[in-house]
Scaffold this motif. Structure first.
Motif, PDB file in Angstrom:
ATOM      1  N   ALA A  98       0.801  -1.238   0.000  1.00 14.00           N
ATOM      2  CA  ALA A  98       0.000   0.000   0.000  1.00 14.00           C
ATOM      3  C   ALA A  98       0.824   1.273   0.000  1.00 14.00           C
ATOM      4  N   GLU A  99       2.128   1.177  -0.353  1.00 14.36           N
ATOM      5  CA  GLU A  99       2.986   2.360  -0.313  1.00 14.36           C
ATOM      6  C   GLU A  99       2.962   2.988   1.080  1.00 14.36           C
ATOM      7  N   TRP A 100       2.768   2.166   2.077  1.00 16.57           N
ATOM      8  CA  TRP A 100       2.663   2.576   3.478  1.00 16.57           C
ATOM      9  C   TRP A 100       3.937   2.168   4.196  1.00 16.57           C
ATOM     10  N   ASP A 101       4.325   2.934   5.199  1.00 17.93           N
ATOM     11  CA  ASP A 101       5.555   2.701   5.941  1.00 17.93           C
ATOM     12  C   ASP A 101       5.695   1.231   6.353  1.00 17.93           C
ATOM     13  N   ASN A 102       6.777   0.593   5.870  1.00 19.97           N
ATOM     14  CA  ASN A 102       7.097  -0.804   6.220  1.00 19.97           C
ATOM     15  C   ASN A 102       6.016  -1.786   5.780  1.00 19.97           C
ATOM     16  N   GLY A 103       5.191  -1.380   4.800  1.00 18.09           N
ATOM     17  CA  GLY A 103       4.119  -2.265   4.352  1.00 18.09           C
ATOM     18  C   GLY A 103       3.134  -2.598   5.452  1.00 18.09           C
ATOM     19  N   GLY A 104       3.055  -1.730   6.479  1.00 16.35           N
ATOM     20  CA  GLY A 104       2.136  -1.945   7.588  1.00 16.35           C
ATOM     21  C   GLY A 104       2.707  -2.760   8.731  1.00 16.35           C
ATOM     22  N   LEU A 105       3.852  -3.394   8.534  1.00 15.31           N
ATOM     23  CA  LEU A 105       4.446  -4.208   9.599  1.00 15.31           C
ATOM     24  C   LEU A 105       5.145  -3.307  10.609  1.00 15.31           C
ATOM     25  N   PRO A 106       4.950  -3.529  11.900  1.00 21.17           N
ATOM     26  CA  PRO A 106       5.575  -2.657  12.908  1.00 21.17           C
ATOM     27  C   PRO A 106       7.091  -2.772  12.894  1.00 21.17           C
ATOM     28  N   ALA A 107       7.766  -1.631  12.900  1.00 21.29           N
ATOM     29  CA  ALA A 107       9.232  -1.634  12.930  1.00 21.29           C
ATOM     30  C   ALA A 107       9.750  -2.240  14.225  1.00 21.29           C
ATOM     31  N   TRP A 108       9.004  -2.040  15.315  1.00 22.73           N
ATOM     32  CA  TRP A 108       9.471  -2.578  16.597  1.00 22.73           C
ATOM     33  C   TRP A 108       9.531  -4.105  16.573  1.00 22.73           C
ATOM     34  N   LEU A 109       8.695  -4.724  15.768  1.00 19.33           N
ATOM     35  CA  LEU A 109       8.715  -6.181  15.680  1.00 19.33           C
ATOM     36  C   LEU A 109       9.906  -6.658  14.853  1.00 19.33           C
ATOM     37  N   LEU A 110      10.125  -6.016  13.714  1.00 18.91           N
ATOM     38  CA  LEU A 110      11.168  -6.486  12.813  1.00 18.91           C
ATOM     39  C   LEU A 110      12.557  -6.046  13.242  1.00 18.91           C
ATOM     40  N   ALA A 111      12.637  -5.201  14.267  1.00 22.30           N
ATOM     41  CA  ALA A 111      13.954  -4.843  14.807  1.00 22.30           C
ATOM     42  C   ALA A 111      14.636  -6.028  15.467  1.00 22.30           C
ATOM     43  N   ASP A 112      13.866  -7.041  15.828  1.00 23.20           N
ATOM     44  CA  ASP A 112      14.419  -8.275  16.402  1.00 23.20           C
ATOM     45  C   ASP A 112      14.913  -9.156  15.251  1.00 23.20           C
ATOM     46  N   PRO A 113      16.218  -9.364  15.115  1.00 23.86           N
ATOM     47  CA  PRO A 113      16.738 -10.128  13.967  1.00 23.86           C
ATOM     48  C   PRO A 113      16.307 -11.580  13.942  1.00 23.86           C
ATOM     49  N   SER A 114      15.792 -12.090  15.057  1.00 27.36           N
ATOM     50  CA  SER A 114      15.355 -13.484  15.072  1.00 27.36           C
ATOM     51  C   SER A 114      13.964 -13.670  14.476  1.00 27.36           C
ATOM     52  N   ILE A 115      13.239 -12.564  14.258  1.00 20.80           N
ATOM     53  CA  ILE A 115      11.883 -12.647  13.732  1.00 20.80           C
ATOM     54  C   ILE A 115      11.926 -13.014  12.252  1.00 20.80           C
ATOM     55  N   GLY A 116      11.134 -13.981  11.854  1.00 18.47           N
ATOM     56  CA  GLY A 116      11.062 -14.409  10.463  1.00 18.47           C
ATOM     57  C   GLY A 116       9.986 -13.663   9.729  1.00 18.47           C
TER      58      GLY A 116
END
Length: 585
Positions: A98-116
């Motif tokens: 949607a041309e939206w920041d991070n495709g809507g996924l929270p940055a705080w979640l993906l900051a964890d490198p173990s998250i798939g």
């Protein structure tokens, strides 16, 4: 109560064949006081359904928080769809693009490198479970079989362009059903054999996205969906704009003909977008296909209903086509009068460097240069500070994400830019405090770069050494602290502006009237009206105006501008209509 089902060849509403004629309208891109107006205009176009994404990060700025109030009140939006006598399609992602920041996924979640990311990984799935537990009750209570407007819910979004983890898709189905969703579920992918195969699941309706060559694309879809209705879930009747590129326009006549071909084939359709709206605040995304390109604040999308709600030539061309295939109301939306033309003098200002004690958060010390994500800053600006010596002479950054204004003892010395591939800057031959104001211009919303960290990506070196002693703090811009404007001093508005600087002024107006702020003569920055951050402007164009929604306008209004570069004077000029820039058809 009604029923909505997938039939052998058609959608079935209460057991009878039904064609879905829908339009995308994102509640999070429209001021909530304007939701009803935009929905009504969509109905008068001839649509019977409104489709919306749900942007996870819009509702959950931090883990453990979920906001469904005010501009985030999805339930109220769906109720307004129902009040207009229309159905709704909800696409909760968790990824939306949607041309939206991070495709809507929270940055705080993906900051964890173990998250798939977008796969069946325990940490990612646990977070999605929390998200769906919060949002699905709002949707479930408003399903058509409970007297509400919602007829269908999407699982993921164009997943075939990203991955092929069928276990992940099935887990999303299970979570969605467990959340009380009983209406049909569907997937959506580009009209491409490989993508439709990877992104779909047995038992779910497959839909496709395209903007032309309907017969060819529908034939591709039918290969993967042998029974059931055919639906173009995103009929691309326009396109988004990126800073530094022309304004995209899709000819109304061509769009109308392509729509006619699609409807003549008996397919259902969702116009993407029927009304684009605005990337208010700091919500725009970005694309990166070799060069990083952030999305503009305006998400007008060359849609039938313009950013400010006007019915365009495309609206009338598409309405004529729809009238050949479905019932269309006789009534038309009200015409939009020209906006007020005026000048607003910004009579007070101060250098940003002199305000950092009130507009920057509590500094944190580091023995290395951290990314913004490592420092816990998820969007906007991060203030990096360190000391340099007279012999350092040059600043070399591994990577800047995405643009930085560099100052020595408060004086600007240059800019680093990801888009321009600029990561080296000469420094004056003197010791002092180096401040690097790094702007996250929008997280990538499509492709493998989703979730990448922002800020400075080290190492950071000079001509003689690596810089390792840093402090970081977030620039507080949404909301802007009131103490910031209290510290501004009177300066004649006709004096040129040397940024980075904060400026403020006031104007009187008729409450509730839309305005368009011309950004001609200004460099790059942010604008607030009565405390609401409208978004970014930039002389890189294409967009040359910022839309001020009427509900923000009062009798007496305060305007605040953060100018990062410079301006010819401190006057904001209001113009009669939007100027979206030079056109690329």
């Amino acid at each position: 109560m009604s029923t909505f089902e997938i039939g052998e060849r058609d959608f079935l509403l209460d057991g009878r064949p039904h064609r879905v004629v829908s339009g995308a309208l994102h509640y999070f891109r429209v001021h909530p006081d304007l939701w009803a107006d935009r929905i009504r205009s969509a109905r008068l176009l001839g649509l019977n359904t409104i489709e919306t994404y749900v942007a996870w990060n819009f509702h959950a700025p931090r883990r453990g928080e979920f906001d469904l109030t005010g501009p985030r009140d999805l339930g109220r939006f769906l109720d307004l769809v129902a009040a207009e006598g229309m159905h709704a399609i909800v696409r909760p992602g968790p990824y939306i693009c949607a041309e939206w920041d991070n495709g809507g996924l929270p940055a705080w979640l993906l900051a964890d490198p173990s998250i798939g990311v977008r796969r069946h990984e325990p940490g990612f799935m646990a977070a999605i479970g929390e998200y769906l537990d919060a949002v699905l009750p709002v949707v479930a209570a408003r399903q058509v079989d409970r007297g509400g407007p919602v007829v269908a819910v999407q699982v993921e979004n164009e997943y075939g362009a990203y991955g092929d983890d069928k276990g992940y898709l099935q887990a999303l189905v299970d979570l969605t059903r467990a959340g009380g969703i009983t209406v049909p579920l569907f997937t959506c992918d580009q009209a491409d054999d490989a993508m439709l195969e990877r992104g779909g699941l047995p038992g779910l309706l497959r839909t496709a996205t395209f903007g032309s060559r309907a017969a060819e694309r529908l034939a591709i879809l039918r290969r993967h969906q042998p029974t059931g209705p055919l639906m173009c879930m995103e009929f691309w009747n326009g396109w988004f704009d990126s800073w530094g590129l022309p304004h995209h326009v899709a000819p109304a006549e061509a769009n109308a003909q392509d729509l006619d071909d699609l409807l003549a084939a008996g397919a259902s359709v969702n116009l993407y977008m029927v009304h684009g709206g605005t990337n208010l605040g700091l919500t725009n995304g970005a694309n990166h296909k070799g060069t990083y390109l952030p999305i503009t604040t305006s998400y007008d999308y060359d849609a039938p209903i313009a950013e400010h709600g006007a019915a365009t030539a495309k609206y009338h061309a598409m309405r004529a086509v729809l009238a050949r295939h479905v019932p269309v109301p006789d009534e038309l939306p009200d015409a939009r009068p020209p906006a007020p033309v005026r000048e607003v003098a910004l009579t007070h200002r101060a250098p940003l460097a002199a305000l950092l004690d009130v507009v920057a958060g509590v500094p944190r010390a580091w023995d290395h240069v951290p990314t913004a994500d490592e420092a816990g800053h998820w969007n906007g600006f991060v203030v990096y500070r360190t000391r340099v010596r007279a012999d350092d002479r040059v600043l070399v950054v591994g990577e800047v994400r995405d643009r930085a204004v560099v100052l020595l003892d408060g004086e600007p010395v240059g800019v680093l830019s990801r888009t321009a591939h600029e990561h080296v800057l000469p420094l004056p031959a003197r010791a002092g405090e180096l401040t690097v104001l790094v702007e996250d211009q929008g997280r990538v919303n499509y492709g493998p770069r989703i979730g990448e960290p922002k800020g400075l990506v080290g190492p950071v070196r000079t001509a003689v050494r690596e810089l390792t002693a840093w402090t970081t703090s977030a620039l507080l811009v949404d909301p802007l602290p009131a103490a910031a404007t209290d510290r501004l001093a009177p300066v004649p508005a006709d004096e040129p502006v040397a940024g980075p600087a904060l400026l403020a002024g006031a104007f009187d107006a008729e409450p509730g009237v839309d305005h368009f702020w011309s950004t001609d003569g200004w460099g790059k920055g942010l604008v607030w009206v009565n405390g609401t951050l409208l978004g970014r402007y930039w002389s890189a164009m294409p967009t040359r105006t910022l839309y001020v929604p009427g509900p923000l306008v009062r009798e007496r209004n305060e305007v605040v501008v953060l100018e990062l570069g410079g301006a010819v004077d401190a006057v904001v000029r209001c113009v009669a209509e939007p100027v979206l820039g030079p056109v690329d058809v």
